[in-house]
Scaffold this active site. Structure first.
Site, short mmCIF file in Angstrom:
data_model
loop_
_atom_site.label_atom_id
_atom_site.label_comp_id
_atom_site.label_asym_id
_atom_site.label_seq_id
_atom_site.Cartn_x
_atom_site.Cartn_y
_atom_site.Cartn_z
CE LYS A 225 38.77 29.35 42.08
NZ LYS A 225 39.76 30.75 42.47
NE ARG A 259 33.74 32.03 37.68
CZ ARG A 259 35.14 30.85 36.67
NH1 ARG A 259 35.35 29.83 37.90
NH2 ARG A 259 35.33 30.63 36.19
#
Length: 278
Positions: A225, A259
């Site tokens: 991210k 994740r």
């Protein structure tokens, strides 16, 4: 005492080791790997590869939640996911979770082999709760501060982002109980990148130990991210290195699930970290 994240067809004992959730995006515009797996054949191939590499869960999503993404309607998302869910759930031996906040999409997926709903809405929607309860499914509930991936919420009035996340977890647990959904069916996601500034994201990463309690399953989802890109300057595959560093910190502070896009790398790093901290 042993605690679990479990439901129909799956059971993970938490606080014992780190579990790996492999990301399977079937949308063309996801922020990192959009368009790579957008056929049932490619999706199954990638799911099987992630399973082989050590994934404990395959998380499939047809809705991009990246900053600036176009929101699909419930009908549009359902039309896409129908092409993939039966093929993927019948091909793999690990639980499949579905990244959706639409109850009808969740219902279809749970009826066709999925076991977990990964809900990024933070709304604890009544219709979604009833679907989760009906199927005894897992429900991953994410904090957003009532903002999107393109927005930053203001946490100054509640004493900071960590306090707000903790309060949300408490509230979500109470709402789930109102629908007779067990604590063991719930996994909490801190929501890195959703309604958070860069400072907020770092503050969460520094304080995961304050957000984790033995009886609550906790998911860390920060793979590749903006947090990683902004701190490292890396792009493409090179974001994996910053991701591994951040996930290692999260594991050391108590997270149960990570994740990730790069399952093999994450699995090896998690095993080494678990050997030291579990």
């Amino acid at each position: 005492m042993a605690y679990y994240f479990k439901g129909n067809g799956f059971s993970f004992e938490i606080n014992k080791r780190t579990y790996i959730m492999g990301i399977l995006n079937v949308t063309p515009d996801s922020f990192f790997d959009g368009g790579q797996w957008n056929s049932p054949e490619k999706a199954v191939e990638h799911a099987l590869k992630m399973q082989e590499d050590g994934a404990d869960i395959i998380d499939i999503g047809a809705q991009s939640t990246r900053p600036g993404s176009t929101l699909l309607s419930e009908d549009e998302e359902l039309e896409i996911i129908k092409k993939y869910i039966p093929a993927v759930t019948s091909a793999v031996n690990v639980p499949v979770s579905v990244d959706t906040f639409y109850p009808r999409v969740a219902e279809y997926c749970l009826e066709n082999g999925a076991k977990i709903i990964n809900d990024v809405s933070s709304k604890m929607d009544r219709k979604m709760a009833l679907v989760v309860k009906k199927h005894n499914a897992g429900w991953i509930v994410m904090h957003t501060g009532n903002a999107s991936a393109s927005q930053e919420a203001d946490y100054s009035k509640c004493g900071g982002v960590v306090n707000d996340v903790l309060a949300f977890f408490d509230k979500a647990e109470k709402i789930a109980a109102e629908y007779s959904i067990s604590r063991e069916n719930i996994c909490f996601d801190m929501g890195f990148g959703f309604g958070k500034s860069h400072f907020d994201n770092l503050e969460l990463l520094r304080n995961i130990d304050k957000l984790k309690s033995p009886e609550r399953a906790l998911l860390t989802a920060l793979s590749c991210k903006r947090l990683v890109k902004n701190e490292t300057g890396a792009d493409g595959y090179d974001r994996v290195f910053g991701t591994l560093a951040a996930d290692t910190l999260a594991i050391a502070e108590g997270t149960d699930f990570i994740r990730v896009h790069h399952v093999k790398e994450a699995c090896l790093a998690a095993k080494m970290t678990d050997a030291v901290v579990r």
